[in-house]
Design a protein around this motif. Structure first.
Motif, PDB file in Angstrom:
ATOM      1  N   GLU A  75     -17.419  22.406  33.413  1.00 10.33           N
ATOM      2  CA  GLU A  75     -19.044  22.315  33.927  1.00 10.33           C
ATOM      3  C   GLU A  75     -18.943  23.066  35.302  1.00 10.33           C
ATOM      4  O   GLU A  75     -17.794  22.915  35.887  1.00 10.33           O
ATOM      5  CB  GLU A  75     -18.993  20.819  33.931  1.00 10.33           C
ATOM      6  CG  GLU A  75     -19.238  20.227  32.627  1.00 10.33           C
ATOM      7  CD  GLU A  75     -20.466  20.325  31.927  1.00 10.33           C
ATOM      8  OE1 GLU A  75     -21.460  20.489  32.943  1.00 10.33           O
ATOM      9  OE2 GLU A  75     -20.506  20.527  30.580  1.00 10.33           O
ATOM     10  N   ILE A  76     -19.929  23.444  36.032  1.00 12.68           N
ATOM     11  CA  ILE A  76     -19.961  23.965  37.356  1.00 12.68           C
ATOM     12  C   ILE A  76     -21.033  23.074  38.052  1.00 12.68           C
ATOM     13  O   ILE A  76     -22.091  22.743  37.455  1.00 12.68           O
ATOM     14  CB  ILE A  76     -20.138  25.466  37.454  1.00 12.68           C
ATOM     15  CG1 ILE A  76     -19.956  25.918  38.627  1.00 12.68           C
ATOM     16  CG2 ILE A  76     -21.695  25.641  36.568  1.00 12.68           C
ATOM     17  CD1 ILE A  76     -20.017  27.242  38.946  1.00 12.68           C
ATOM     18  N   TRP A  77     -20.642  22.815  39.308  1.00 11.16           N
ATOM     19  CA  TRP A  77     -21.669  22.544  40.439  1.00 11.16           C
ATOM     20  C   TRP A  77     -21.607  23.492  41.565  1.00 11.16           C
ATOM     21  O   TRP A  77     -20.711  23.524  42.147  1.00 11.16           O
ATOM     22  CB  TRP A  77     -21.385  21.103  40.822  1.00 11.16           C
ATOM     23  CG  TRP A  77     -21.654  20.047  39.803  1.00 11.16           C
ATOM     24  CD1 TRP A  77     -22.654  19.044  39.865  1.00 11.16           C
ATOM     25  CD2 TRP A  77     -20.670  19.379  38.566  1.00 11.16           C
ATOM     26  NE1 TRP A  77     -22.302  18.209  38.629  1.00 11.16           N
ATOM     27  CE2 TRP A  77     -21.288  18.294  38.285  1.00 11.16           C
ATOM     28  CE3 TRP A  77     -19.329  19.917  38.366  1.00 11.16           C
ATOM     29  CZ2 TRP A  77     -20.678  17.701  37.098  1.00 11.16           C
ATOM     30  CZ3 TRP A  77     -18.914  19.319  37.137  1.00 11.16           C
ATOM     31  CH2 TRP A  77     -19.480  18.358  36.879  1.00 11.16           C
ATOM     32  N   TRP A  78     -22.866  24.281  41.525  1.00 10.70           N
ATOM     33  CA  TRP A  78     -22.929  25.108  42.657  1.00 10.70           C
ATOM     34  C   TRP A  78     -23.754  24.831  43.827  1.00 10.70           C
ATOM     35  O   TRP A  78     -24.852  24.104  43.399  1.00 10.70           O
ATOM     36  CB  TRP A  78     -22.936  26.451  41.891  1.00 10.70           C
ATOM     37  CG  TRP A  78     -23.341  27.691  42.882  1.00 10.70           C
ATOM     38  CD1 TRP A  78     -22.510  28.393  43.313  1.00 10.70           C
ATOM     39  CD2 TRP A  78     -24.642  28.226  43.100  1.00 10.70           C
ATOM     40  NE1 TRP A  78     -22.960  29.550  44.079  1.00 10.70           N
ATOM     41  CE2 TRP A  78     -24.475  29.519  43.747  1.00 10.70           C
ATOM     42  CE3 TRP A  78     -25.932  27.795  42.839  1.00 10.70           C
ATOM     43  CZ2 TRP A  78     -25.530  30.118  44.341  1.00 10.70           C
ATOM     44  CZ3 TRP A  78     -27.037  28.357  43.379  1.00 10.70           C
ATOM     45  CH2 TRP A  78     -27.091  29.665  44.075  1.00 10.70           C
ATOM     46  N   GLY A  79     -23.513  25.295  44.979  1.00  8.61           N
ATOM     47  CA  GLY A  79     -24.656  25.360  46.302  1.00  8.61           C
ATOM     48  C   GLY A  79     -24.473  26.241  46.975  1.00  8.61           C
ATOM     49  O   GLY A  79     -23.182  26.752  47.353  1.00  8.61           O
ATOM     50  N   ALA A  80     -25.574  26.830  47.520  1.00 11.99           N
ATOM     51  CA  ALA A  80     -25.736  28.006  48.493  1.00 11.99           C
ATOM     52  C   ALA A  80     -26.625  27.636  49.687  1.00 11.99           C
ATOM     53  O   ALA A  80     -27.540  26.744  49.534  1.00 11.99           O
ATOM     54  CB  ALA A  80     -26.097  29.171  47.884  1.00 11.99           C
ATOM     55  N   TYR A  81     -26.230  28.052  50.824  1.00  9.53           N
ATOM     56  CA  TYR A  81     -26.960  27.753  52.003  1.00  9.53           C
ATOM     57  C   TYR A  81     -27.229  26.303  52.047  1.00  9.53           C
ATOM     58  O   TYR A  81     -28.084  25.788  52.483  1.00  9.53           O
ATOM     59  CB  TYR A  81     -28.310  28.092  51.942  1.00  9.53           C
ATOM     60  CG  TYR A  81     -28.381  29.641  51.646  1.00  9.53           C
ATOM     61  CD1 TYR A  81     -28.097  30.575  52.772  1.00  9.53           C
ATOM     62  CD2 TYR A  81     -28.941  30.121  50.376  1.00  9.53           C
ATOM     63  CE1 TYR A  81     -28.036  32.280  52.330  1.00  9.53           C
ATOM     64  CE2 TYR A  81     -28.950  31.371  50.077  1.00  9.53           C
ATOM     65  CZ  TYR A  81     -28.381  32.460  51.005  1.00  9.53           C
ATOM     66  OH  TYR A  81     -28.671  33.836  50.910  1.00  9.53           O
ATOM     67  N   LEU A  82     -25.999  25.410  51.804  1.00 10.04           N
ATOM     68  CA  LEU A  82     -26.193  23.974  51.878  1.00 10.04           C
ATOM     69  C   LEU A  82     -26.523  23.256  53.094  1.00 10.04           C
ATOM     70  O   LEU A  82     -26.021  23.767  54.115  1.00 10.04           O
ATOM     71  CB  LEU A  82     -24.749  23.385  51.300  1.00 10.04           C
ATOM     72  CG  LEU A  82     -24.537  23.727  49.995  1.00 10.04           C
ATOM     73  CD1 LEU A  82     -22.890  23.692  49.607  1.00 10.04           C
ATOM     74  CD2 LEU A  82     -25.060  22.627  48.933  1.00 10.04           C
ATOM     75  N   GLY A  83     -27.549  22.493  53.050  1.00 12.71           N
ATOM     76  CA  GLY A  83     -28.091  21.824  54.311  1.00 12.71           C
ATOM     77  C   GLY A  83     -29.199  22.680  54.968  1.00 12.71           C
ATOM     78  O   GLY A  83     -29.555  22.015  55.944  1.00 12.71           O
TER      79      GLY A  83
END
Length: 252
Positions: A197-205
């Motif tokens: 499973e993957i949890w991805w985030g970009a430009y967080l916040g």
């Protein structure tokens, strides 16, 4: 005496600044802001905005051009040379703007202790520089908060690594939960995606924050396409992801 304050500013959102960070910024005589070219102008714009919001006057702001790391096969040697070049620029700025001593502050994305080289560069400045660190919110914290998940499973460890390590070494033996940072090439594509499973985030916040989660076999290709689109749109991208093996995996 020159004092160097490395201030963690989180992921670019002024709301992520701690009171200690705000105080350290206002106590500094000089803040250096790095320019990284037109393609990454958003990064210095964010730093400028943070300074404009929290500084109460008296702190000077000076911008400098960040040297570019050589793109060569000998990665470690290239990074060492790059750090030497950055340290030389810092020393030049200190000589020009703080000839009689004072406090220099540098605003560090995330936290200065986690996959950031500011402390290693600072060590090159010599024993007469007094260094202090103000911790900041990391992209890992911002990722788990954005997805509303715990970083670790009950009583389990978590390994933090880089895209380069994942691509060259593969999935680490004995690890079930893996955070991957500094991955410009989506190294998860080198893995057998089943049971991950993957949890991805970009430009967080930030305003342009982007998130994705799900089975790697399905979500991975979507992230690759979306990441490329976002990079073209903004000229740069900062992202991080958590990979988690489920009980059916044979990779541990």
């Amino acid at each position: 005496m020159i004092r160097l304050s490395l201030i963690g500013i989180g992921t670019g959102n002024p709301d992520h600044l701690t009171r200690a960070a705000v105080r350290a910024m206002n106590e500094a005589d000089l803040i250096l802001l790095p320019r990284k070219g037109e393609a990454k102008s958003d990064l210095i714009d964010l730093r400028r905005a943070i300074c404009a919001e929290v500084l109460r006057g008296g702190t000077r702001i000076v911008e400098f051009d960040m040297p570019t790391r050589a793109d060569q096969a000998a990665y470690v040697e290239a990074v060492i040379d790059w750090h030497d070049a950055i340290a030389a620029i810092w020393m030049e700025q200190i000589a020009v703007h703080l000839p009689n001593g004072g406090t220099l502050a540098l605003l560090v994305w995330g936290d200065p202790s986690l996959y950031d080289s500011s402390l290693r560069v600072a060590e090159r400045l010599g024993p007469d520089i007094e260094i202090s660190v103000v911790p900041g919110i990391t992209s890992i914290q911002a990722l788990t908060a954005a997805h509303g998940i715990c970083l670790n499973r009950l009583a389990d460890p978590v390994l933090i690594t880089t895209g380069r390590q994942l691509r060259e070494q593969g999935w680490p033996l004995g690890v079930r939960d893996l955070v991957v940072m500094l991955d410009g090439h989506c190294a998860f594509q080198t893995l057998e995606p089943e049971a991950i499973e993957i949890w991805w985030g970009a430009y967080l916040g930030m305003e342009q924050q982007a998130l994705a989660k799900g089975p790697l076999a399905i979500t991975g290709p979507e992230i690759v396409e979306r990441r490329a689109l976002l990079r073209r749109r903004h000229g740069w991208i900062m992202d991080v992801y958590l990979l988690r093996l489920n009980a059916a995996s044979s990779q541990v």
